[in-house]
Design a protein around this motif. Structure first.
Motif, mmCIF file in Angstrom:
data_model
loop_
_atom_site.group_PDB
_atom_site.id
_atom_site.type_symbol
_atom_site.label_atom_id
_atom_site.label_comp_id
_atom_site.label_asym_id
_atom_site.label_seq_id
_atom_site.Cartn_x
_atom_site.Cartn_y
_atom_site.Cartn_z
ATOM 1 N N CYS A 184 0.817 -1.216 0.000
ATOM 2 C CA CYS A 184 0.000 0.000 0.000
ATOM 3 C C CYS A 184 0.851 1.266 0.000
ATOM 4 C CB CYS A 184 -0.926 0.014 1.219
ATOM 5 S SG CYS A 184 -2.318 -1.123 1.103
ATOM 6 N N GLN A 185 2.095 1.150 0.396
ATOM 7 C CA GLN A 185 2.981 2.315 0.397
ATOM 8 C C GLN A 185 3.420 2.705 -1.007
ATOM 9 O OE1 GLN A 185 6.309 1.642 3.071
ATOM 10 N NE2 GLN A 185 5.027 0.394 4.442
ATOM 11 N N HIS A 186 3.287 1.778 -1.967
ATOM 12 C CA HIS A 186 3.869 1.998 -3.286
ATOM 13 C C HIS A 186 2.871 1.983 -4.436
ATOM 14 C CE1 HIS A 186 7.526 1.128 -1.055
ATOM 15 N NE2 HIS A 186 7.030 -0.055 -0.730
ATOM 16 N N ILE A 187 1.730 1.323 -4.237
ATOM 17 C CA ILE A 187 0.830 1.091 -5.360
ATOM 18 C C ILE A 187 -0.621 1.193 -4.898
ATOM 19 C CG2 ILE A 187 0.552 -1.432 -5.104
ATOM 20 C CD1 ILE A 187 1.396 0.226 -8.437
ATOM 21 N N VAL A 188 -1.486 1.628 -5.807
ATOM 22 C CA VAL A 188 -2.932 1.556 -5.596
ATOM 23 C C VAL A 188 -3.384 0.278 -6.288
ATOM 24 C CG1 VAL A 188 -5.157 2.646 -6.060
ATOM 25 C CG2 VAL A 188 -3.166 4.055 -5.492
ATOM 26 N N HIS A 189 -3.768 -0.695 -5.505
ATOM 27 C CA HIS A 189 -3.936 -2.047 -6.036
ATOM 28 C C HIS A 189 -5.407 -2.422 -6.161
ATOM 29 C CE1 HIS A 189 -2.333 -5.932 -7.154
ATOM 30 N NE2 HIS A 189 -3.200 -6.527 -6.343
ATOM 31 N N PHE A 190 -5.881 -2.497 -7.410
ATOM 32 C CA PHE A 190 -7.235 -2.951 -7.712
ATOM 33 C C PHE A 190 -7.192 -4.191 -8.587
ATOM 34 C CE2 PHE A 190 -8.222 1.536 -6.636
ATOM 35 C CZ PHE A 190 -9.240 1.315 -5.719
ATOM 36 N N ASN A 191 -6.244 -5.077 -8.304
ATOM 37 C CA ASN A 191 -6.173 -6.363 -9.001
ATOM 38 C C ASN A 191 -6.195 -7.502 -7.982
ATOM 39 O OD1 ASN A 191 -5.981 -8.292 -10.995
ATOM 40 N ND2 ASN A 191 -3.784 -8.046 -11.297
ATOM 41 N N ASN A 192 -7.086 -7.401 -7.027
ATOM 42 C CA ASN A 192 -7.179 -8.406 -5.971
ATOM 43 C C ASN A 192 -7.794 -9.712 -6.455
ATOM 44 O OD1 ASN A 192 -6.292 -6.806 -3.481
ATOM 45 N ND2 ASN A 192 -7.781 -5.442 -4.438
ATOM 46 N N ALA A 193 -8.563 -9.671 -7.536
ATOM 47 C CA ALA A 193 -9.091 -10.894 -8.132
ATOM 48 C C ALA A 193 -8.020 -11.636 -8.921
ATOM 49 C CB ALA A 193 -10.277 -10.576 -9.036
ATOM 50 N N GLY A 194 -6.874 -10.981 -9.139
ATOM 51 C CA GLY A 194 -5.735 -11.642 -9.765
ATOM 52 C C GLY A 194 -4.785 -12.148 -8.704
ATOM 53 N N ALA A 195 -4.189 -11.216 -7.987
ATOM 54 C CA ALA A 195 -3.321 -11.549 -6.854
ATOM 55 C C ALA A 195 -3.332 -10.352 -5.918
ATOM 56 C CB ALA A 195 -1.893 -11.856 -7.323
ATOM 57 N N ALA A 196 -3.881 -10.535 -4.737
ATOM 58 C CA ALA A 196 -3.973 -9.444 -3.770
ATOM 59 C C ALA A 196 -2.610 -9.176 -3.138
ATOM 60 C CB ALA A 196 -4.992 -9.784 -2.689
ATOM 61 N N LEU A 197 -2.469 -8.020 -2.526
ATOM 62 C CA LEU A 197 -1.248 -7.690 -1.791
ATOM 63 C C LEU A 197 -1.200 -8.496 -0.499
ATOM 64 C CD1 LEU A 197 -1.243 -3.789 -2.169
ATOM 65 C CD2 LEU A 197 -0.023 -5.467 -3.580
ATOM 66 N N VAL A 198 -0.062 -9.133 -0.251
ATOM 67 C CA VAL A 198 0.068 -9.949 0.963
ATOM 68 C C VAL A 198 0.347 -9.051 2.159
ATOM 69 C CG1 VAL A 198 0.914 -11.934 -0.331
ATOM 70 C CG2 VAL A 198 2.559 -10.338 0.680
ATOM 71 N N THR A 199 0.067 -9.581 3.344
ATOM 72 C CA THR A 199 0.408 -8.869 4.571
ATOM 73 C C THR A 199 1.902 -9.038 4.863
ATOM 74 O OG1 THR A 199 0.038 -10.754 6.045
ATOM 75 C CG2 THR A 199 -1.879 -9.388 5.492
ATOM 76 N N LYS A 200 2.409 -8.180 5.723
ATOM 77 C CA LYS A 200 3.828 -8.292 6.079
ATOM 78 C C LYS A 200 4.111 -9.593 6.810
ATOM 79 C CE LYS A 200 3.219 -5.361 10.209
ATOM 80 N NZ LYS A 200 3.601 -4.081 10.852
ATOM 81 N N LEU B 20 -1.578 2.272 -14.949
ATOM 82 C CA LEU B 20 -0.303 1.821 -14.393
ATOM 83 C C LEU B 20 0.714 2.963 -14.352
ATOM 84 C CD1 LEU B 20 1.265 -0.550 -13.237
ATOM 85 C CD2 LEU B 20 1.922 -1.181 -15.583
ATOM 86 N N GLU B 21 0.636 3.860 -15.323
ATOM 87 C CA GLU B 21 1.517 5.037 -15.315
ATOM 88 C C GLU B 21 1.281 5.896 -14.074
ATOM 89 O OE1 GLU B 21 0.754 7.065 -18.967
ATOM 90 O OE2 GLU B 21 1.699 5.523 -20.215
ATOM 91 N N LYS B 22 0.097 5.776 -13.503
ATOM 92 C CA LYS B 22 -0.240 6.523 -12.276
ATOM 93 C C LYS B 22 -0.136 5.626 -11.031
ATOM 94 C CE LYS B 22 -3.562 9.312 -14.916
ATOM 95 N NZ LYS B 22 -2.841 10.598 -14.898
ATOM 96 N N ASN B 23 0.541 4.483 -11.175
ATOM 97 C CA ASN B 23 0.719 3.526 -10.068
ATOM 98 C C ASN B 23 -0.598 2.942 -9.565
ATOM 99 O OD1 ASN B 23 3.563 3.589 -9.946
ATOM 100 N ND2 ASN B 23 3.509 5.452 -8.705
ATOM 101 N N ILE B 24 -1.506 2.674 -10.502
ATOM 102 C CA ILE B 24 -2.784 2.039 -10.189
ATOM 103 C C ILE B 24 -2.857 0.722 -10.952
ATOM 104 C CG2 ILE B 24 -5.298 2.250 -10.263
ATOM 105 C CD1 ILE B 24 -4.927 5.299 -10.351
ATOM 106 N N ASN B 25 -3.025 -0.361 -10.240
ATOM 107 C CA ASN B 25 -3.125 -1.681 -10.859
ATOM 108 C C ASN B 25 -4.580 -2.067 -11.114
ATOM 109 O OD1 ASN B 25 -0.365 -2.094 -10.690
ATOM 110 N ND2 ASN B 25 -0.466 -3.290 -8.812
ATOM 111 N N VAL B 26 -4.868 -2.433 -12.354
ATOM 112 C CA VAL B 26 -6.119 -3.113 -12.693
ATOM 113 C C VAL B 26 -5.733 -4.268 -13.615
ATOM 114 C CG1 VAL B 26 -7.609 -1.094 -12.440
ATOM 115 C CG2 VAL B 26 -6.551 -1.571 -14.664
ATOM 116 N N HIS B 27 -6.714 -5.001 -14.090
ATOM 117 C CA HIS B 27 -6.448 -6.133 -14.969
ATOM 118 C C HIS B 27 -7.445 -6.098 -16.113
ATOM 119 C CE1 HIS B 27 -4.566 -9.920 -15.909
ATOM 120 N NE2 HIS B 27 -5.714 -10.555 -15.932
ATOM 121 N N ARG B 28 -7.210 -6.932 -17.107
ATOM 122 C CA ARG B 28 -8.167 -7.080 -18.207
ATOM 123 C C ARG B 28 -8.663 -8.516 -18.259
ATOM 124 N NH1 ARG B 28 -5.434 -6.781 -22.999
ATOM 125 N NH2 ARG B 28 -3.439 -6.669 -21.924
ATOM 126 N N SER B 29 -9.950 -8.687 -18.495
ATOM 127 C CA SER B 29 -10.519 -10.004 -18.750
ATOM 128 C C SER B 29 -10.805 -10.106 -20.233
ATOM 129 C CB SER B 29 -11.811 -10.208 -17.954
ATOM 130 O OG SER B 29 -11.542 -10.365 -16.585
#
Length: 400
Positions: free
Chosen positions: A20-36, A348-357
């Motif tokens: 969360c410190q580095h990316i805005v992650h909206f690809n949790n249906a692909g691979a979510a960010l793990v906890t520390k 992604l250029e704005k550090n936001i992750n999404v995916h394509r189906s």
């Protein structure tokens, strides 16, 4: 509207999530960010393997390797003896599917939004055995048509050998009524295999209530565990009648020159070699979800997804494609004149992750709904914030 200021609880969830410190992650249906904690567990396990040996570390870390069994049992409301850990959700699903002795004319009943990996397996078995695939239609509310399913079981030509359904499609937020499918399966004594890859970790799942014979899932999505590990629930009843697709010296014991004996529980589905560091990490991830409470997770995810859908739908030229009585954390959309690949790249250029189906991932659904060749998939999780939703919506509006 979501509050823009984080509560203390939400701030802690984000503090627990290094990404969360580095990316805005909206690809949790692909691979979510793990906890520390998940990350540190894997690192420590790998360090121990490098320093002391793989077999020796597995022995020393036996309790950590048992954790995913009882934590998944707690999450799914079953015994840990009914849980198997495998290399992936696909490996778990294949162990079940290829263990069913299909014959010519047997019917595999599935859905409009079935996932490509599963459907390809159906096609292969059809080619090998002469079994038949039957696609059960949806209702006007975009749920599986339970009346049509029951009618097919009772009046269709050929033995209904398996109900195989994906709970949540990879390309859409709609959720099928697994409980209703399970009730039909139980009533007519037809085996029921549920692919829960996208549902486990974001919504409550009770295998006793659902009534499925098998349920498969993955670590990396909404459970926020490592990649390279999946799991399976197998009911006692299923294990009485069906063997795994393959057996090795982990799933069975070689008892004489001409005989073997399967393991007494779901471990019969397992294979000897796995990513043991990932298994240990999975246990920590499921424990984290259990401690948060899946009811709270589900409420939070639905709230975030609903906010995202409303805000995206307000944008000129943007179409949100999710339809259904019950919607989850997956939000699919497209924008007139802007290719989904371009939207993904612009975000992604704005550090936001999404995916394509893509159409090839859920071909029947794409073709029946006349969707574009691909759609953008933004999948929320509880650690996402209202501010991040605003950033995503603004970036989609600017994408061209």
């Amino acid at each position: 509207m979501l509050p823009k200021a984080l509560s203390r609880e939400q701030a802690q969830l984000r503090a627990d999530t290094p990404g969360c410190q580095h990316i805005v992650h909206f690809n949790n249906a692909g691979a979510a960010l793990v906890t520390k904690d998940v990350l540190e567990t894997q690192k420590a396990f790998l360090d121990a393997e490098a320093g002391h040996g793989g077999y020796e570390t597995a022995t020393a870390q036996a309790e950590a390797l048992k954790r995913p069994y009882y934590e998944l049992g707690k999450l799914l409301n079953c015994s840990s003896d009914n849980i198997a850990i495998l290399q992936s959700a696909t490996a778990a699903w294949m162990q079940v599917f290829y263990g069913i002795p299909f014959q010519k004319g047997d019917r595999i009943l599935t859905s409009v939004h079935e996932y490509a990996a599963n459907y390809i397996a159906y096609l292969q078995v059809v080619k090998r055995t002469g079994a038949v695939i039957e696609v059960i239609p949806e209702t006007e509310q975009n749920d599986v048509d339970i009346q049509a399913l029951e009618h097919s079981i009772l009046h269709g030509k050929g033995r209904p050998a398996l109900l195989a359904f994906t709970h949540i499609a990879t390309n859409s937020g709609r959720v099928y009524s697994a409980d209703a499918i399970g009730a039909v399966a139980k009533r007519h004594k037809v085996p029921f295999l549920l692919d829960a890859c996208q549902s486990i970790g974001q919504m409550p799942l009770d295998v006793a209530k659902i009534g499925c014979n098998w349920l498969t899932g993955t670590s990396r999505k909404y459970l926020r565990g490592p990649r390279g590990v999946g799991f399976l629930f197998a009911s006692d009843e299923a294990m009485k009648h069906f063997e795994p697709g393959t057996l090795d010296m982990c799933g069975a014991e070689w008892t004489s020159e001409s005989e073997y004996r399967m393991q007494p529980g779901a471990k019969r589905y397992e294979q000897y070699e796995r990513n043991f560091a990932a298994v240990a990490g999975l246990g920590v991830a499921v424990q984290y979800a259990n401690e948060l409470g899946v009811d709270w997770i589900w409420e939070r995810v639905q709230h975030l997804a609903a906010e995202l859908r409303v805000n995206l739908a307000r944008l000129p030229g943007v179409t949100v494609h999710d339809r259904g009585t019950l919607l989850c954390g997956i939000v699919s959309f497209s924008k007139d004149g802007v290719a989904p690949a371009r939207i993904q790249a612009a975000l992604l250029e704005k550090n936001i992750n999404v995916h394509r189906s893509a159409r090839s991932s859920t071909r029947l659904d794409f073709e029946r709904r006349q969707l574009p060749e691909s759609v953008v998939r933004a999948s929320v999780h509880y650690y996402n914030s209202g501010e991040e939703i605003d950033q995503l919506v603004q970036a989609v509006w600017e994408a061209q």
